[in-house]
Write a protein that holds these residues in place. Structure first.
Motif, short mmCIF file in Angstrom:
data_model
loop_
_atom_site.label_atom_id
_atom_site.label_comp_id
_atom_site.label_asym_id
_atom_site.label_seq_id
_atom_site.Cartn_x
_atom_site.Cartn_y
_atom_site.Cartn_z
N CYS B 67 0.78 -1.13 0.06
CA CYS B 67 -0.04 0.15 -0.01
C CYS B 67 0.90 1.20 0.08
O CYS B 67 0.44 2.37 -0.55
N THR B 70 2.44 1.62 -4.17
CA THR B 70 1.75 1.57 -5.54
C THR B 70 1.45 3.06 -5.91
O THR B 70 1.50 3.13 -6.90
N ASP B 74 2.55 4.37 -12.15
CA ASP B 74 1.29 4.69 -12.82
C ASP B 74 1.04 2.99 -13.24
O ASP B 74 0.91 2.81 -14.70
N LEU B 75 0.88 2.08 -12.42
CA LEU B 75 0.86 0.70 -12.82
C LEU B 75 -0.08 0.18 -11.92
O LEU B 75 -0.42 0.69 -10.95
N THR B 76 -0.84 -1.10 -12.30
CA THR B 76 -1.97 -1.50 -11.64
C THR B 76 -1.36 -2.38 -10.47
O THR B 76 -0.33 -2.74 -10.43
N PRO B 77 -1.88 -2.44 -9.40
CA PRO B 77 -1.45 -3.23 -8.43
C PRO B 77 -1.00 -4.54 -8.59
O PRO B 77 0.10 -5.23 -8.34
N PRO B 78 -1.81 -5.32 -9.63
CA PRO B 78 -1.24 -6.76 -10.00
C PRO B 78 -0.03 -6.75 -10.57
O PRO B 78 1.09 -7.53 -10.57
N THR B 79 0.43 -5.85 -11.34
CA THR B 79 1.75 -5.45 -12.01
C THR B 79 2.97 -4.88 -10.90
O THR B 79 4.03 -5.83 -10.98
N SER B 81 2.52 -6.16 -7.99
CA SER B 81 2.90 -7.62 -7.31
C SER B 81 3.88 -8.36 -8.01
O SER B 81 4.55 -9.26 -7.45
N HIS B 82 3.56 -8.35 -9.28
CA HIS B 82 4.51 -9.28 -10.08
C HIS B 82 6.01 -9.02 -10.08
O HIS B 82 6.90 -9.67 -9.80
#
Lengths: 129, 129
Positions: B67, B70, B74-79, B81-82
């Motif tokens: 938290c 992120t 400018d990326l999604t949380p799944p990205t 996380s990856h």
């Protein structure tokens, strides 16, 4: 922007001070710094290129011709040349043709930039662990 | 062979001595050492992962929850996380779930191995340049 114009990140390692003085530890990399540094790490993110770098640095006088390097690998000369080209394009090594052979040596400035990122952070983390 | 069993390369930086005392400078990496080190550099050979590493190291207390990270991208949380997973799998960071969030911190030992490879070579080359 050429590599020569990039600001050198402060390479000072002061583990006696607060951890926040080490670049990686409390001065988050900017997006543009990260974009410039990542290709340097990518260039050495390969076992053959790590060994080539090591063999060149270790060779007498700090430079080696491709004829000094091929014997250490079970690879064809064109493959070795490809890896040397990747290192050269990243700015990690420089080269010069002298007669029949091309000679390679390490560009200390570029290695210093990588060291300035990892070294102080490592020292600071070791000091605060 | 687990990462924990690997010998730590001597991190001593003695630029007053001959350049041959620095690991990268006169102790060419073995094939197996290079194979083990290359994935560490590959893991940080990406601008997002370099910045994640930097943000984690810089965060208060040397650890950060996803938290905290992120917002910088400018990326999604799944990205995100990856990329955190790649860093964790390489051993560069460790993580622990506490309630809702997973917290991450840098593994200083792994960073020290990378620093031990680049730092002394950089210092020796700078000293002999």
């Amino acid at each position: 922007m050429s590599k020569q114009e990039l600001p050198i990140i402060d390479a000072g390692v002061d583990v006696s001070g607060p951890a926040c003085c080490a670049p990686l530890v409390c001065e988050p990399l900017s997006d543009s710094e990260a974009v410039e540094l990542a290709p340097l790490f990518k260039a050495i993110a390969d076992p053959v290129r790590l060994r080539l770098l090591s063999l060149i640095a270790c060779h007498e006088g700090g430079e080696a011709c491709v004829c000094d390097l091929t014997g250490a690998f079970d690879l064809t000369p064109p493959t070795i040349s490809h890896h040397l080209k990747v290192l050269r394009q990243a700015g990690l090594i420089d080269s010069e043709r002298r007669g029949t052979w091309v000679y390679y040596w390490i560009n200390p400035g570029v290695l210093a930039r990588m060291s300035a990122l990892i070294g102080p952070a490592s020292a600071a983390l070791a000091g605060t662990a």
